[in-house]
Design an enzyme around this catalytic site. Sequence first.
Site, PDB file in Angstrom:
ATOM      1  N   HIS A   9      65.124  19.390  72.182  1.00 22.27           N
ATOM      2  CA  HIS A   9      65.734  18.064  72.284  1.00 22.27           C
ATOM      3  C   HIS A   9      67.119  18.075  71.633  1.00 22.27           C
ATOM      4  CE1 HIS A   9      64.903  17.388  68.016  1.00 22.27           C
ATOM      5  NE2 HIS A   9      63.678  17.861  68.242  1.00 22.27           N
ATOM      6  N   GLY A  10      67.940  17.127  72.036  1.00 23.92           N
ATOM      7  CA  GLY A  10      69.248  16.971  71.415  1.00 23.92           C
ATOM      8  C   GLY A  10      69.126  16.423  70.001  1.00 23.92           C
ATOM      9  N   THR A  12      68.853  14.298  66.746  1.00 25.31           N
ATOM     10  CA  THR A  12      68.213  13.006  66.485  1.00 25.31           C
ATOM     11  C   THR A  12      68.712  12.421  65.166  1.00 25.31           C
ATOM     12  OG1 THR A  12      66.367  13.913  65.213  1.00 25.31           O
ATOM     13  CG2 THR A  12      66.110  13.848  67.616  1.00 25.31           C
ATOM     14  N   TRP A  14      66.927  11.774  62.592  1.00 23.32           N
ATOM     15  CA  TRP A  14      66.336  12.515  61.483  1.00 23.32           C
ATOM     16  C   TRP A  14      66.961  13.894  61.312  1.00 23.32           C
ATOM     17  CZ3 TRP A  14      60.324  11.440  61.276  1.00 23.32           C
ATOM     18  CH2 TRP A  14      60.134  10.122  60.865  1.00 23.32           C
ATOM     19  N   GLU A  82      55.767  19.521  68.955  1.00 20.67           N
ATOM     20  CA  GLU A  82      56.208  20.246  67.765  1.00 20.67           C
ATOM     21  C   GLU A  82      55.032  20.488  66.823  1.00 20.67           C
ATOM     22  OE1 GLU A  82      57.693  22.401  66.444  1.00 20.67           O
ATOM     23  OE2 GLU A  82      59.665  21.704  65.758  1.00 20.67           O
ATOM     24  N   ASP A  84      52.607  20.217  63.930  1.00 22.94           N
ATOM     25  CA  ASP A  84      52.169  19.076  63.130  1.00 22.94           C
ATOM     26  C   ASP A  84      52.442  19.404  61.657  1.00 22.94           C
ATOM     27  OD1 ASP A  84      50.804  17.115  61.729  1.00 22.94           O
ATOM     28  OD2 ASP A  84      49.058  17.130  63.047  1.00 22.94           O
TER      29      ASP A  84
END
Length: 207
Positions: A9-10, A12, A14, A82, A84
């Site tokens: 993913h790009g 974020t 966080w 992802e 955990d």
Amino acid sequence: MQRLFLTGHGETEWNVEERMQGRKNSLLTKRGKEEAAWLSQRLSGENINLIISSPSPRTLETAEIIRADRDIKIIQDEHFLEMDAGDWEGRKIDEIKQEYPEKSYLFWHQPHLFISKNGEDFYQVRERVLPRLKYLLNQYQDKNLLIVSHPVVLKVLLSYFEKRPLEQLWEGKQILGASLSTIEINGDHSRIIQYADMKHFRVMPFK
């Protein structure tokens, strides 16, 4: 010859705040959406038959941006969620290192020894991810696939093709969001031709 494309993913919110994400979600930043769009442009000339995405909102949005207006099906697959991270999720990485120095050291430097009480360890991630990868490559062996996932999962996937043992998982190039890894597969033979490549980035990645 089959091609497997791997990306994450790009950026974020966080990521910017340097928080552990895991199964919890944070939104893509403006920059994260741009990264996905840059990768979309880079892949526009590639023959991608199917996109397989982690169900996390941040990865699904990245997959949709990459697909753009192309007629490519996106399949959500929880095997590619992802790792955990249990009660570490949402916490700043520096705070985790201070509060859990030994466990944090194992996580980043000796992953084969890391144990989580309320999350996953790296062996569990590998046992979740690799059988699914092999199934998909066999099920769609005449198709080119794009998997949109997360850093730990991508490291596990690439270490499989590198024949890298789990204790060496973090060695090599860092995998940043929306980077591109490409593997050519011909029967039982495979070759990594790009590893976490970022030539499509317009500006330097966030650090």
